[in-house]
Design a protein around this motif. Sequence first.
Motif, PDB file in Angstrom:
ATOM      1  N   GLN A 119       0.841  -1.209   0.000  1.00  0.00           N
ATOM      2  CA  GLN A 119       0.000   0.000   0.000  1.00  0.00           C
ATOM      3  C   GLN A 119       0.875   1.258   0.000  1.00  0.00           C
ATOM      4  O   GLN A 119       0.620   2.203  -0.751  1.00  0.00           O
ATOM      5  N   THR A 120       1.901   1.247   0.843  1.00  0.00           N
ATOM      6  CA  THR A 120       2.803   2.401   0.936  1.00  0.00           C
ATOM      7  C   THR A 120       3.527   2.636  -0.387  1.00  0.00           C
ATOM      8  O   THR A 120       3.667   3.774  -0.847  1.00  0.00           O
ATOM      9  N   PHE A 121       3.988   1.537  -1.010  1.00  0.00           N
ATOM     10  CA  PHE A 121       4.668   1.649  -2.302  1.00  0.00           C
ATOM     11  C   PHE A 121       3.736   2.266  -3.333  1.00  0.00           C
ATOM     12  O   PHE A 121       4.122   3.184  -4.070  1.00  0.00           O
ATOM     13  N   PRO A 130      -6.834  -1.096  -5.888  1.00  0.00           N
ATOM     14  CA  PRO A 130      -8.227  -1.518  -5.793  1.00  0.00           C
ATOM     15  C   PRO A 130      -8.416  -2.489  -4.635  1.00  0.00           C
ATOM     16  O   PRO A 130      -7.446  -3.031  -4.095  1.00  0.00           O
ATOM     17  N   PHE A 131      -9.652  -2.729  -4.256  1.00  0.00           N
ATOM     18  CA  PHE A 131      -9.941  -3.666  -3.160  1.00  0.00           C
ATOM     19  C   PHE A 131      -9.385  -5.044  -3.487  1.00  0.00           C
ATOM     20  O   PHE A 131      -8.813  -5.711  -2.635  1.00  0.00           O
TER      21      PHE A 131
END
Length: 198
Positions: A119-121, A130-131
């Motif tokens: 997520q951070t990347f 996306p989910f």
Amino acid sequence: MIPAVAQFSNPQRGTQVHDTSALHPPAGAKVAIVEFEDQECPQCAHVNPILKDAAAKYNIPWVRHDFPLKMHAWSFEAAVDARWFDQKSKRLGDDYRDAIFANQPSFYNNADLMRKYTQTFAQSHGIQLPFALDPQGKLAAEVTADYDLGVRIGIDHTPTIWIVTSHSKGAPFIEVTNVDSNLYQIIDQALADTKGSK
């Protein structure tokens, strides 16, 4: 099924090759690096910057295949994630792989921490994940196909690395069993063996 194992030091034995279909350079290249890697393998993380530097120094392709080992908590998921980033751009996918290897110790064997890092990347590159990254399982199927290819070749450890050649006067492929000591020597020989070939 072959019991695949992660190596914490490069194996000193060669792979018994049964299928050579993947052991050739991409079209237009005389020499290339072909690697089967697991993103949770510490030795894969160790050799990653070395292979990256070698590919840049010699200006040769570096063909990366997924070989996620069953024993690892998140390597398959990370391989799928990398392919999702590949869809944005191949450069971004490779940057993600490099970043996972560089930061591997901080989330080794912890899938939740790996997901947070992913997520951070994505956020650092202005991308909203996306989910579900692979709702139809197409990317997972590609990773599985790479793994199955590795099994057909005869791979039983990661990383497994070859220097492959086209129209060579020498061996069409040579396994690199110790990246730290003989990678550049093998590439030099491959380039010499293909010199003057069309």
